[in-house]
Design a protein around this motif. Structure first.
Motif, mmCIF file in Angstrom:
data_model
loop_
_atom_site.group_PDB
_atom_site.id
_atom_site.type_symbol
_atom_site.label_atom_id
_atom_site.label_comp_id
_atom_site.label_asym_id
_atom_site.label_seq_id
_atom_site.Cartn_x
_atom_site.Cartn_y
_atom_site.Cartn_z
ATOM 1 N N PHE A 1 98.119 54.286 66.417
ATOM 2 C CA PHE A 1 96.734 53.959 66.079
ATOM 3 C C PHE A 1 96.403 54.413 64.657
ATOM 4 O O PHE A 1 95.838 53.650 63.863
ATOM 5 C CB PHE A 1 95.802 54.628 67.090
ATOM 6 N N SER B 1 88.034 57.242 53.910
ATOM 7 C CA SER B 1 86.784 56.484 54.056
ATOM 8 C C SER B 1 86.286 56.027 52.694
ATOM 9 O O SER B 1 85.818 54.887 52.536
ATOM 10 C CB SER B 1 85.721 57.343 54.746
ATOM 11 N N TYR C 1 87.539 47.711 59.983
ATOM 12 C CA TYR C 1 88.148 48.314 61.177
ATOM 13 C C TYR C 1 88.587 49.750 60.886
ATOM 14 O O TYR C 1 88.264 50.688 61.637
ATOM 15 C CB TYR C 1 89.336 47.458 61.619
ATOM 16 N N PHE D 1 86.820 53.629 62.267
ATOM 17 C CA PHE D 1 87.527 54.670 63.008
ATOM 18 C C PHE D 1 87.742 55.933 62.175
ATOM 19 O O PHE D 1 87.811 57.028 62.734
ATOM 20 C CB PHE D 1 88.851 54.137 63.545
ATOM 21 N N CYS D 2 87.840 55.801 60.864
ATOM 22 C CA CYS D 2 87.918 57.000 60.016
ATOM 23 C C CYS D 2 86.651 57.833 60.165
ATOM 24 O O CYS D 2 86.703 59.065 60.311
ATOM 25 C CB CYS D 2 88.109 56.607 58.548
ATOM 26 N N MET E 1 94.122 63.215 67.232
ATOM 27 C CA MET E 1 93.825 62.232 66.192
ATOM 28 C C MET E 1 93.806 62.864 64.803
ATOM 29 O O MET E 1 94.412 62.357 63.854
ATOM 30 C CB MET E 1 92.478 61.550 66.467
ATOM 31 N N TRP F 1 92.679 62.157 72.386
ATOM 32 C CA TRP F 1 91.766 62.151 71.237
ATOM 33 C C TRP F 1 91.895 63.430 70.408
ATOM 34 O O TRP F 1 91.636 63.426 69.207
ATOM 35 C CB TRP F 1 90.329 61.961 71.697
ATOM 36 N N ILE G 1 95.536 52.350 60.857
ATOM 37 C CA ILE G 1 94.465 52.686 59.909
ATOM 38 C C ILE G 1 95.048 52.939 58.530
ATOM 39 O O ILE G 1 94.527 52.454 57.510
ATOM 40 C CB ILE G 1 93.685 53.924 60.406
ATOM 41 N N LEU H 1 84.469 57.639 62.688
ATOM 42 C CA LEU H 1 84.363 58.089 64.074
ATOM 43 C C LEU H 1 85.215 59.340 64.320
ATOM 44 O O LEU H 1 84.746 60.314 64.920
ATOM 45 C CB LEU H 1 84.778 56.972 65.027
ATOM 46 N N ILE H 2 86.449 59.326 63.841
ATOM 47 C CA ILE H 2 87.338 60.479 64.028
ATOM 48 C C ILE H 2 86.806 61.696 63.279
ATOM 49 O O ILE H 2 86.838 62.819 63.789
ATOM 50 C CB ILE H 2 88.765 60.135 63.570
#
Length: 567
Positions: free
Chosen positions: A98, A435, A471, A475-476, A260, A257, A102, A478-479
């Motif tokens: 995953f 990001s 995308y 997720f960057c 990550m 999670w 990214i 969010l993590i």
């Protein structure tokens, strides 16, 4: 600063003086005014001593190995073991896949900008030029600090690794010795750095490939355990519970999670290609090649390595969660011990030393170039732009290297806790930087459109843009926001600040710079850069120029994989 020496003009005759004024008084006023203007226009110490600019001395093979070596480090050789213990073989494999998806998006976004505008400091400059000055300022400083702090960590790691052979020696001895070694390497021309990184990274590549071959043999039955197959995926299982009651299904999700940020830290350093673009020969050709081969390197060096670690070691092996930064904590060593190979721990420990030295070398290089970028953008003192005749930014190298002395904090118990806080800045700062790269690329595409520059003419274009970038950005963020969730299970104020201190620092830098800009330049100057006002030409390459000495790209899958490994 003292005014430049100047010989005052001779006093004029009385006839040329204003009526009722002493002879020469008007001229004196004019002279003072001119002298003041001359003082304002006089070059500063930094400008007078800036010397030549950074040199494009990194060859294609250097850039290829920087792309590999900047990624393969203690995160893969040691950190992957604790990740396996937290999430199990299935969880850690999915997590790394995953994060890899990214990272590939980030590399394509960075590649599109770095091949068109190859500047020193790379993406830290792009954030300020294409998005917002405050974003560029805050992202650049926290990114520099993360590299500088990581340098201190790597120096500590060298001592711990050597203590594996002789624990009576003080860590401080090796912090001092290797600080001098890394400092000297970075004070030589950039080609020396590239050459050192080329050979150190070659050792990493050989080690990983050797481990993959070793893993195939041991899994097939060459070790003392016989044929292994996927038995550890069944017992103790493919997914490990973490923190939460193991009987609850959410326990395995928490385990997945929780790794990550750890998986992300393992991949951090891939963006070094963007920083090195400003010192790369023929960036229009060499940078895209390094970016294109990222996929094969990620698949071979990370995904395959994590896969074999997961089938060779059960996640409940106690050695995975102890041993610190020595060979004892490396899953490479644990796999060899389970297979009955006794000589490998010493070999792996020696390899770990080269891994750490390579990482420390990259830390000082990248950190110093970020400072140069900040100085070029007016966000740091101009002193950082001062270079030697060979183009080495020696002031920036010294400033970055000095932070390495924080490694001596580890010699005291009280300092060790503060050091852990500083280290967390490094882990999350990578996601903040990623990001920023993605946001800058999204805005960059808007700027090209506003200036009627077709993306089809760029030397390299990111695939599936802008959707793939959105995308990865989602997720960057969010993590980054959720990586400290364990502080809430149950609530721990200390763990909360340890997890989010980097975000707090980023917010302070961002809003502090925003407020300073409003006070000194007005509210209009603090607004984000509009697409039509975006500078998409300074430092850019000629899109109509032909690429000299075009290299024929490999066509077959095996040739592509071979080129992807060694460049």
């Amino acid at each position: 600063m003292a005014a430049r020496e100047s010989t005052p003009p001779a006093p004029p005759s009385s006839g040329s003086s204003a009526a009722g004024s002493p002879p020469g008084s008007a001229t004196k006023k004019e002279f003072v005014k001119e002298q003041s203007a001359a003082d304002d226009d006089a070059p500063s110490f930094a400008e007078q001593n800036a010397g030549p600019e950074l040199k494009r001395k990194l060859k294609s093979r250097h850039l290829q190995m920087i792309a590999i070596g900047g990624t393969i480090g203690t995160g893969l050789f040691i950190g992957s073991g604790s990740a396996l213990a937290k999430s199990g073989p299935g969880g850690v494999l999915i997590a790394y896949c995953f994060i890899a998806s990214i990272v590939y998006s980030i590399m394509m976004s960075l590649g599109e900008m770095a091949t068109y505008i190859p500047v020193a400091g790379g993406f830290t400059t792009y954030a300020a030029r294409f998005v917002d000055g405050s974003l560029g300022f805050s992202m650049s400083w926290i990114y520099w600090f993360s590299w500088a702090i990581t340098f201190a960590l790597e120096l500590v790691a060298t001592g711990l690794i050597i203590q594996y052979w002789n624990d009576s020696l003080s860590i401080g001895i090796f912090i001092a010795i290797f600080w001098v070694v890394i400092f000297i390497i970075n004070m030589f021309p950039v080609s020396w750095y590239g050459e050192a990184e080329f050979w150190l990274s070659s050792i990493k590549v050989i080690t990983v490939i050797g481990f993959l071959i070793f893993g195939i043999c041991i899994n097939a039955g060459a070790g003392q355990e016989g044929y292994i197959g996927f038995k550890y995926w069944h017992n103790p299982g493919a997914f490990a519970p973490y923190i939460v009651d193991p009987s609850r299904p959410v326990a395995k999700w928490v385990g997945f999670w929780s790794v990550m940020i750890q998986a992300g830290f393992s991949f951090q350093g891939t963006e070094l290609v963007g920083i090195a673009a400003g010192e790369t020969e023929d960036p229009r050709r060499n940078v895209p090649r390094a970016i294109r081969m990222t996929f094969y390197r990620i698949f071979l060096f990370f995904i395959m390595t994590v896969f074999f670690i997961g089938i060779l070691i059960p996640y409940d092996n106690e050695d995975l969660t102890k041993g610190g930064y020595t060979a004892a904590a490396s899953p490479f060593v644990i796999a060899a011990q389970l297979a009955g190979v006794k000589v490998l721990p010493d070999i792996i420990n020696a390899v770990l030393l080269t891994v750490v030295l390579s990482a420390a070398n990259s830390n000082v290089y990248s950190g110093s170039r970020v400072l140069v970028s900040l100085a070029n953008d007016g966000m740091a003192p101009k002193w950082f732009k001062i270079t030697t005749k060979s183009g080495v930014p020696w002031v920036a190298v010294i400033a970055t290297s000095v932070i390495g002395f924080l490694g001596f904090l580890n010699l005291s118990e009280d300092g060790g806790k503060a050091f852990d806080w500083l280290l967390n800045i490094s882990g999350v700062a990578g996601f903040i930087a990623w990001s920023g790269i993605l946001i800058a690329h999204i805005r960059f595409m808007k700027g090209l459109e506003a200036h009627n520059i077709p993306r089809a003419k760029l030397p390299y274009r990111a695939s599936f843009a802008p959707y793939y970038a959105y995308y990865a950005l989602f997720f960057c963020i969010l993590i980054t926001l959720t990586q400290g969730f364990t502080a809430f299970m149950p609530w721990s104020t200390e763990e909360f600040f340890v997890a989010y201190i980097s975000l707090i620092l980023f917010a302070v830098l961002y809003f502090g710079h925003k407020l300073f800009t409003i006070v000194t330049k007005g509210f209009a100057a603090s607004k984000p850069v509009a697409a039509k006002e975006m500078d998409v030409t300074t430092g850019s390459l000629d899109l109509d120029a032909e690429i000299p000495d075009e290299v024929v790209e490999p066509t077959s899958i095996w040739k592509k994989i071979g080129t992807g490994i060694m460049g």
